[in-house]
Design a protein around this motif. Structure first.
Motif, PDB file in Angstrom:
ATOM      1  N   PHE A  11       0.469  -1.098   0.048  1.00  0.00           N
ATOM      2  CA  PHE A  11      -0.052  -0.203   0.061  1.00  0.00           C
ATOM      3  C   PHE A  11       0.930   1.442   0.082  1.00  0.00           C
ATOM      4  CE2 PHE A  11      -3.205  -3.225   1.882  1.00  0.00           C
ATOM      5  CZ  PHE A  11      -4.034  -3.343   1.547  1.00  0.00           C
ATOM      6  N   ALA A  20       2.215  -5.229   2.821  1.00  0.00           N
ATOM      7  CA  ALA A  20       1.449  -6.442   3.385  1.00  0.00           C
ATOM      8  C   ALA A  20       1.492  -7.779   3.289  1.00  0.00           C
ATOM      9  CB  ALA A  20      -0.116  -5.225   3.200  1.00  0.00           C
ATOM     10  N   ARG A  39      -0.488 -13.139  13.054  1.00  0.00           N
ATOM     11  CA  ARG A  39      -0.770 -12.163  14.208  1.00  0.00           C
ATOM     12  C   ARG A  39      -1.799 -10.968  13.769  1.00  0.00           C
ATOM     13  NH1 ARG A  39       2.968 -11.650  18.148  1.00  0.00           N
ATOM     14  NH2 ARG A  39       4.039 -13.525  18.574  1.00  0.00           N
ATOM     15  N   GLY A  41      -2.708  -7.449  11.788  1.00  0.00           N
ATOM     16  CA  GLY A  41      -1.072  -6.701  11.502  1.00  0.00           C
ATOM     17  C   GLY A  41      -0.572  -7.407   9.595  1.00  0.00           C
ATOM     18  N   ARG A  49      -9.619 -10.231   0.602  1.00  0.00           N
ATOM     19  CA  ARG A  49     -10.083  -8.215  -0.077  1.00  0.00           C
ATOM     20  C   ARG A  49      -9.245  -9.231  -1.609  1.00  0.00           C
ATOM     21  NH1 ARG A  49      -8.187  -3.899   2.445  1.00  0.00           N
ATOM     22  NH2 ARG A  49      -9.230  -2.332   0.428  1.00  0.00           N
TER      23      ARG A  49
HETATM   24  N1  LIG Z   1      -6.162   0.874   2.069  1.00  0.00           N
HETATM   25  C1  LIG Z   1      -4.928   0.097   3.437  1.00  0.00           C
HETATM   26  N2  LIG Z   1      -3.987   0.872   2.887  1.00  0.00           N
HETATM   27  C2  LIG Z   1      -3.237   1.634   3.835  1.00  0.00           C
HETATM   28  N3  LIG Z   1      -2.595   0.655   4.304  1.00  0.00           N
HETATM   29  C3  LIG Z   1      -2.999  -0.569   4.702  1.00  0.00           C
HETATM   30  C4  LIG Z   1      -4.650  -0.884   3.958  1.00  0.00           C
HETATM   31  N4  LIG Z   1      -5.011  -2.028   4.062  1.00  0.00           N
HETATM   32  C5  LIG Z   1      -4.522  -2.109   4.651  1.00  0.00           C
HETATM   33  N5  LIG Z   1      -3.384  -2.141   5.207  1.00  0.00           N
HETATM   34  C6  LIG Z   1      -1.977  -2.092   5.692  1.00  0.00           C
HETATM   35  O1  LIG Z   1      -1.798  -3.181   5.280  1.00  0.00           O
HETATM   36  C7  LIG Z   1      -1.819  -3.768   6.756  1.00  0.00           C
HETATM   37  C8  LIG Z   1      -2.289  -5.260   6.740  1.00  0.00           C
HETATM   38  O2  LIG Z   1      -3.577  -5.352   6.979  1.00  0.00           O
HETATM   39  P1  LIG Z   1      -4.285  -5.643   7.870  1.00  0.00           P
HETATM   40  O3  LIG Z   1      -5.870  -5.855   7.661  1.00  0.00           O
HETATM   41  O4  LIG Z   1      -5.114  -7.060   5.948  1.00  0.00           O
HETATM   42  O5  LIG Z   1      -4.292  -6.450   8.762  1.00  0.00           O
HETATM   43  P2  LIG Z   1      -5.137  -8.317   8.990  1.00  0.00           P
HETATM   44  O6  LIG Z   1      -3.973  -9.635   9.188  1.00  0.00           O
HETATM   45  O7  LIG Z   1      -6.352  -8.755   9.103  1.00  0.00           O
HETATM   46  O8  LIG Z   1      -4.979  -7.756  10.982  1.00  0.00           O
HETATM   47  P3  LIG Z   1      -5.966  -7.571  11.959  1.00  0.00           P
HETATM   48  O9  LIG Z   1      -5.712  -9.202  12.525  1.00  0.00           O
HETATM   49  O10 LIG Z   1      -5.609  -6.822  12.825  1.00  0.00           O
HETATM   50  O11 LIG Z   1      -7.063  -8.063  11.325  1.00  0.00           O
HETATM   51  C9  LIG Z   1      -1.852  -3.457   7.997  1.00  0.00           C
HETATM   52  O12 LIG Z   1      -0.256  -3.247   8.365  1.00  0.00           O
HETATM   53  C10 LIG Z   1      -2.626  -2.375   7.620  1.00  0.00           C
HETATM   54  O13 LIG Z   1      -2.564  -0.949   8.321  1.00  0.00           O
END
Ligand SMILES: Nc1ncnc2c1ncn2[C@@H]1O[C@H](COP(=O)(O)OP(=O)(O)OP(=O)(O)O)[C@@H](O)[C@H]1O
Ligand SMILES: [Mg+2]
Length: 259
Positions: A11, A20, A39, A41, A49
């Motif tokens: 991103f 990510a 974990r 993030g 998605r």
């Molecule tokens: N649209 C976006 N723009 C910028 N950064 C993003 C975006 N979507 C996610 N991120 C970043 O990408 C990383 C992964 O996010 P993601 O939401 O996929 O994590 P996750 O594993 O689902 O976390 P959680 O267990 O807290 O739900 C994070 O650091 C998040 O801040």
């Protein structure tokens, strides 16, 4: 059913780049139940998605049923942490919402909706409004709303994590029953190891950010599985222990460290 081929996601925002996901390769078979754990993030929601066509990957490609994903598909349904029901619509009308969105005839799907409500223990609640239901019941409605499309694939992002522990177990067991009955391919993000071990054929463990595929753990335990006493508790304990070690990166304190 789903091929994830060398997928990376970066991103770019005002505060710089966030990597990510990095180099994810994964194939999910038709009818498979894959849990994704890692974990906070590490990119789990991002991965869902990408599969759901809500996001285009920075590198690599995702295919569903042989077609590259470029936009949301009708045969891929999503269920999120919060049920996101429309508060002014009855339970039945919430379940039928995708039918209206895809401009199909409500009358032809009403019976299917009723069957799904029965299947999820909501018989008699079709006419109620969302606020008249408990959190667990609302999430069941969201599940019916996903299933009304007869999806080939269901993408579920921590669907039970806003619920109390017992309701959560109850719904996991119910989802297992639905999966056995319908054979839908399911990708299920969770933080819960017991939930993953109850539900999954395999568990994909992601490393901390950027999420890489650390390991895919097989869970070859016969179904139906249960949380209580059962004949496979040794296998459940072994799978859970392996997942704990992978996630927490610590071994059993009772076991001497390997040098
Ligand atoms: N649209 C976006 N723009 C910028 N950064 C993003 C975006 N979507 C996610 N991120 C970043 O990408 C990383 C992964 O996010 P993601 O939401 O996929 O994590 P996750 O594993 O689902 O976390 P959680 O267990 O807290 O739900 C994070 O650091 C998040 O801040
Ligand atoms: Mg997430």
């Amino acid at each position: 059913m789903i091929h994830i081929d060398a997928v990376s996601q970066t991103f770019r925002g005002r505060r710089g780049r966030v990597e990510a996901l990095k180099d994810i390769d994964l194939t999910i078979a038709p009818g498979e139940f894959l849990a994704v754990i890692g974990r906070s993030g590490c990119g789990k929601s991002t991965l869902l998605r990408l599969i759901g066509g809500l996001l285009k990957s920075s590198a690599g490609a995702v295919t569903v049923a042989g077609e590259q994903v470029t936009a949301p598909r009708r045969d891929v349904a999503m269920v999120f942490q919060r049920p996101a029901l429309l508060p002014w619509r009855s339970v039945l009308d919430n379940v039928l919402l995708p039918i209206e969105i895809f401009r199909r005839r409500r009358s032809e799907h009403r019976e299917h909706a009723q069957r799904l409500l029965e299947m999820t223990g909501l018989t008699g609640f079709a006419g109620k409004l969302p606020h008249e239901l408990s959190g667990g019941m609302q999430q069941r409605v969201a599940l019916c709303r996903a299933l009304i499309q007869n999806p080939k694939v269901m993408l579920m992002d921590e669907p039970f994590s806003a619920l109390d522990a017992l309701t959560r177990e109850e719904l996991a067991v119910e989802l297992q029953r639905i999966h056995i009955e319908l054979g839908t391919t399911i990708v299920f993000v969770t933080h819960s190891i017991p939930e993953a071990v109850l539900l999954a054929d395999r568990v994909a463990v992601l490393s901390a950010r950027p999420g890489r595929l650390n390991k895919v753990v097989d869970v070859p335990i016969p179904r139906p599985r249960s949380f209580g006493h059962n004949a496979h508790m040794d296998q459940v304990a072994a799978a859970s222990a392996e997942l704990h070690e992978l996630l927490l990166d610590v071994g059993d304190p009772a076991r001497p460290a390997v040098r």
